[in-house]
Design a protein around this motif. Sequence first.
Motif, PDB file in Angstrom:
ATOM      1  N   THR A 102      18.766 -17.452  25.475  1.00  0.00           N
ATOM      2  CA  THR A 102      18.715 -18.884  25.779  1.00  0.00           C
ATOM      3  C   THR A 102      17.320 -19.438  25.553  1.00  0.00           C
ATOM      4  N   HIS A 103      16.305 -18.712  26.001  1.00  0.00           N
ATOM      5  CA  HIS A 103      14.925 -19.164  25.796  1.00  0.00           C
ATOM      6  C   HIS A 103      14.600 -19.315  24.318  1.00  0.00           C
ATOM      7  N   LEU A 124      15.126 -26.406  31.086  1.00  0.00           N
ATOM      8  CA  LEU A 124      13.877 -26.533  31.853  1.00  0.00           C
ATOM      9  C   LEU A 124      13.308 -25.151  32.173  1.00  0.00           C
ATOM     10  N   GLY A 125      14.192 -24.203  32.466  1.00  0.00           N
ATOM     11  CA  GLY A 125      13.731 -22.842  32.726  1.00  0.00           C
ATOM     12  C   GLY A 125      13.088 -22.214  31.501  1.00  0.00           C
ATOM     13  N   ALA A 126      13.630 -22.540  30.313  1.00  0.00           N
ATOM     14  CA  ALA A 126      13.053 -22.010  29.075  1.00  0.00           C
ATOM     15  C   ALA A 126      11.631 -22.531  28.876  1.00  0.00           C
ATOM     16  N   TRP A 127      11.416 -23.814  29.149  1.00  0.00           N
ATOM     17  CA  TRP A 127      10.055 -24.370  28.982  1.00  0.00           C
ATOM     18  C   TRP A 127       9.093 -23.771  29.996  1.00  0.00           C
ATOM     19  N   ASP A 128       9.581 -23.486  31.202  1.00  0.00           N
ATOM     20  CA  ASP A 128       8.717 -22.808  32.187  1.00  0.00           C
ATOM     21  C   ASP A 128       8.302 -21.432  31.670  1.00  0.00           C
ATOM     22  N   PHE A 129       9.264 -20.733  31.049  1.00  0.00           N
ATOM     23  CA  PHE A 129       8.968 -19.401  30.523  1.00  0.00           C
ATOM     24  C   PHE A 129       7.948 -19.472  29.399  1.00  0.00           C
ATOM     25  N   SER A 143      19.297 -27.176  33.459  1.00  0.00           N
ATOM     26  CA  SER A 143      18.404 -26.274  34.186  1.00  0.00           C
ATOM     27  C   SER A 143      17.955 -25.107  33.313  1.00  0.00           C
ATOM     28  N   ASP A 144      18.831 -24.650  32.397  1.00  0.00           N
ATOM     29  CA  ASP A 144      18.456 -23.560  31.492  1.00  0.00           C
ATOM     30  C   ASP A 144      17.381 -24.007  30.511  1.00  0.00           C
ATOM     31  N   ASN A 189      11.936 -34.580  34.771  1.00  0.00           N
ATOM     32  CA  ASN A 189      12.668 -33.579  33.992  1.00  0.00           C
ATOM     33  C   ASN A 189      12.672 -33.855  32.490  1.00  0.00           C
ATOM     34  N   SER A 238       4.509 -20.236  30.503  1.00  0.00           N
ATOM     35  CA  SER A 238       3.828 -19.086  31.113  1.00  0.00           C
ATOM     36  C   SER A 238       3.238 -18.168  30.046  1.00  0.00           C
TER      37      SER A 238
END
Length: 356
Positions: A32-33, A70-75, A67-68, A92, A78
Amino acid sequence: MAFFKSTTNIDLGDTLIENIFIDVYMPMANGTHVKVYLLAYKYACDKEQANIIDNTTIAKNLNIPLSDVLGAWDFWESKKIVKKIPNEQDENNYSVEFVNLKQLYIDNNYKTIHSPSDETSLSPYTCSTKDIIDANLIPQVRDMFNQINQIIMRQLVPNEKMQILEWMQNFNIDPPLIVKAYSYCKHKKNNKNVKYVGAVIRNWYDNGIASLEQLQEYLLKQGERYGLYDRVFKAMGFSYREPSESEKKIMDRWVEELKFSLEMILKACENSSKTPNPNINYINGILQDWHKKGIQDVKSLEELMDTSKSAPLSKLSKPTSPIKQNKTKFHLATSRGDKYSAEELEKLVLNKQRNK
């Protein structure tokens, strides 16, 4: 007069992806990322769509929850290969800047050489030729190099050894985990490149993996079949041997066809300790027998064991019938002595002697 080129009704263009992303960063992420990064990068390369596409559009096009995305951009943030630019109106729907990976590579590998002397203590450890010589004097490190040589089927070159020693220092990991990283990369992608292995180790480090036990738990949670192979071979005492293709197929059958859990497979491995030369075929025979008997979980296995233990006791508790002796020719006739008493026999003997 004018010169112009017609366009197609379907987007048949090309998007150039830097090899650094494919070699170094893609192995760190889940599917997904990677999909979010690639689709958004395509939009970023198209000036007409760059300003009208948002995270909601990406979620719809990929058919995944917002949410997936947004989670990918957080990853990726990092990993420092994207920068999130906040949106005051919608938290968002922030903008995303893709970092130039070539420039990032240059900054990380060349600018540190010219950094001030007072900051050298903060820079990552770098290995020297003398460090390799000293490391080869340590049995555990020397064994690690030898095992890696067997996995990649050639001798490590000095630069690769230097990189490996830097992993040990910078990520605080032990040799067995590095050996397992090479084995994992060969099994998953048939890739033995030191950069690829380093990317995998960095990903493990980011997930808090610093030992073989933590790695096995992580791989099993991720549904990695490699985790099953590794766990079974460890239970059998083959920690440093890779399974053959035929052995992998047998272990795959345990899960896919026989539907056994890891717990049941390890129970079968415990039984293999009863034989001096345990092997996959021996364990396969145990699991095949359990499958035929309908034993699929630990509870049913324990019930079978309890039954087998109590069976001899039940046989002993049954009343025993008198022991019958088979008659032979020596038991068919009755003795003639049974017709006379002791006194009569004595008279017969005396009379016989007088007659003589």
